[in-house]
Motif scaffolding. Structure first.
Motif, short mmCIF file in Angstrom:
data_model
loop_
_atom_site.label_atom_id
_atom_site.label_comp_id
_atom_site.label_asym_id
_atom_site.label_seq_id
_atom_site.Cartn_x
_atom_site.Cartn_y
_atom_site.Cartn_z
N SER A 103 62.21 -65.13 -9.29
CA SER A 103 61.27 -65.14 -10.41
C SER A 103 60.12 -64.15 -10.19
N SER A 104 59.88 -63.76 -8.93
CA SER A 104 58.82 -62.79 -8.63
C SER A 104 59.29 -61.34 -8.77
N TRP A 105 60.59 -61.11 -8.80
CA TRP A 105 61.09 -59.74 -8.83
C TRP A 105 60.56 -58.92 -10.01
N PRO A 106 60.52 -59.43 -11.25
CA PRO A 106 60.02 -58.57 -12.33
C PRO A 106 58.61 -58.04 -12.08
N VAL A 107 57.75 -58.83 -11.43
CA VAL A 107 56.40 -58.37 -11.13
C VAL A 107 56.43 -57.37 -9.97
N ILE A 108 57.16 -57.70 -8.89
CA ILE A 108 57.26 -56.81 -7.73
C ILE A 108 57.93 -55.49 -8.13
N ALA A 109 58.86 -55.54 -9.06
CA ALA A 109 59.59 -54.34 -9.50
C ALA A 109 58.67 -53.31 -10.13
N GLU A 110 57.55 -53.76 -10.69
CA GLU A 110 56.64 -52.83 -11.37
C GLU A 110 55.27 -52.70 -10.71
N ALA A 111 55.02 -53.52 -9.69
CA ALA A 111 53.69 -53.53 -9.07
C ALA A 111 53.43 -52.24 -8.31
N LEU A 142 53.34 -48.36 7.58
CA LEU A 142 54.33 -48.79 6.60
C LEU A 142 54.93 -50.14 6.96
N ILE A 143 55.18 -50.95 5.94
CA ILE A 143 55.87 -52.23 6.11
C ILE A 143 57.08 -52.23 5.18
N SER A 144 57.99 -53.19 5.42
CA SER A 144 59.09 -53.42 4.49
C SER A 144 59.33 -54.91 4.36
N PHE A 145 59.90 -55.30 3.25
CA PHE A 145 60.35 -56.67 3.03
C PHE A 145 61.46 -56.65 2.00
N GLY A 146 62.27 -57.69 2.01
CA GLY A 146 63.35 -57.82 1.05
C GLY A 146 63.01 -58.85 0.00
N ILE A 147 63.51 -58.64 -1.21
CA ILE A 147 63.35 -59.59 -2.30
C ILE A 147 64.61 -59.59 -3.14
N GLY A 148 65.10 -60.76 -3.48
CA GLY A 148 66.27 -60.89 -4.34
C GLY A 148 65.94 -60.50 -5.76
N THR A 149 66.86 -59.80 -6.41
CA THR A 149 66.62 -59.38 -7.79
C THR A 149 66.70 -60.55 -8.76
N ARG A 153 50.30 -50.21 -0.89
CA ARG A 153 50.78 -49.46 -2.06
C ARG A 153 52.28 -49.29 -1.92
N VAL A 154 53.04 -49.71 -2.92
CA VAL A 154 54.49 -49.59 -2.89
C VAL A 154 54.88 -48.12 -2.95
N VAL A 155 55.75 -47.70 -2.01
CA VAL A 155 56.20 -46.31 -2.01
C VAL A 155 57.68 -46.18 -2.34
N ALA A 156 58.47 -47.26 -2.21
CA ALA A 156 59.89 -47.19 -2.56
C ALA A 156 60.46 -48.60 -2.73
N ARG A 157 61.47 -48.67 -3.56
CA ARG A 157 62.27 -49.89 -3.74
C ARG A 157 63.72 -49.45 -3.58
N VAL A 158 64.35 -49.89 -2.50
CA VAL A 158 65.69 -49.41 -2.15
C VAL A 158 66.72 -50.49 -2.47
N PRO A 159 67.73 -50.19 -3.30
CA PRO A 159 68.78 -51.17 -3.58
C PRO A 159 69.52 -51.56 -2.30
N ALA A 160 69.76 -52.87 -2.15
CA ALA A 160 70.48 -53.40 -0.99
C ALA A 160 71.22 -54.66 -1.43
N GLY A 161 72.42 -54.48 -1.98
CA GLY A 161 73.18 -55.61 -2.49
C GLY A 161 72.43 -56.27 -3.63
N ASP A 162 72.29 -57.61 -3.56
CA ASP A 162 71.58 -58.34 -4.61
C ASP A 162 70.08 -58.42 -4.34
N HIS A 163 69.59 -57.58 -3.44
CA HIS A 163 68.17 -57.51 -3.08
C HIS A 163 67.65 -56.09 -3.25
N ARG A 164 66.37 -55.95 -3.08
CA ARG A 164 65.72 -54.65 -2.95
C ARG A 164 64.88 -54.71 -1.69
N ILE A 165 64.90 -53.62 -0.94
CA ILE A 165 64.01 -53.46 0.21
C ILE A 165 62.81 -52.68 -0.30
#
Length: 169
Positions: A67-75, A57-64, A128-140
């Motif tokens: 411009s990439s968030w809409p794609v990452i949010a559904e990928a 497993l890996i993790s990374f953060g992305i700001g909501t 394969r994305v297994v979770a998107r965790v809210p973290a302030g103005d980002h998602r982990i």
């Protein structure tokens, strides 16, 4: 145990203080890619972490607001690329807002699960994305590795003090 030199008076934790502290933290540089509707997206990340080896497993953060968030949010799948010191321009392009990240200057090809895979990187994983965790103005984003290649040549690119850097001998 050796006493450390006096650092000064602690300050209240503001966003500016937080950013100043993390400018002291050298981090590896990765580019995260994904695709939606035939349109590739990607961004530079210094928040990449190895979470577990079993399962991988890996993790990374992305700001909501990214411009990439809409794609990452559904990928369903993402590409995780470890950049080499020879790829400063690539890192800067994927970090710059409004840049044509997958234009003629970027060498890439469709990889496993249709994920855009960047050429010339030190290593990459398709996850394969297994979770998107809210973290302030980002998602982990937590993702499980399903394929990859560690065989690239070179030395890693680092981010420190707001700049891309190379390791020193």
């Amino acid at each position: 145990m050796t006493a450390s030199p006096e650092l000064g008076t602690p300050q209240t934790a503001t966003p500016e203080l937080f950013k100043s502290v993390f400018r002291q933290h050298a981090a590896g540089v990765a580019v995260i890619t994904a695709q939606r509707g035939g349109r590739p997206a990607g961004f530079t990340a210094t928040s990449l972490n190895s979470v577990a080896a079993e399962p991988p497993l890996i993790s990374f953060g992305i700001g909501t607001g990214s411009s990439s968030w809409p794609v990452i949010a559904e990928a369903e799948y993402v590409g995780v690329h470890i950049l080499g010191e020879h790829q400063r321009e690539l890192a800067a392009a994927f970090a710059r807002s409004g840049a044509d990240r997958f234009g003629p200057a970027t060498d890439w090809h469709p990889g496993p699960e249709g994920v855009p895979v960047l050429d010339g990187v030190l290593a990459y994983l398709v996850c394969r994305v297994v979770a998107r965790v809210p973290a302030g103005d980002h998602r982990i984003v937590l993702a499980r590795a399903v394929a990859g290649d560690p065989a690239g040549a070179g030395r890693p690119l680092l981010y420190h003090q707001g700049r891309f850097n190379a390791l020193r001998d």
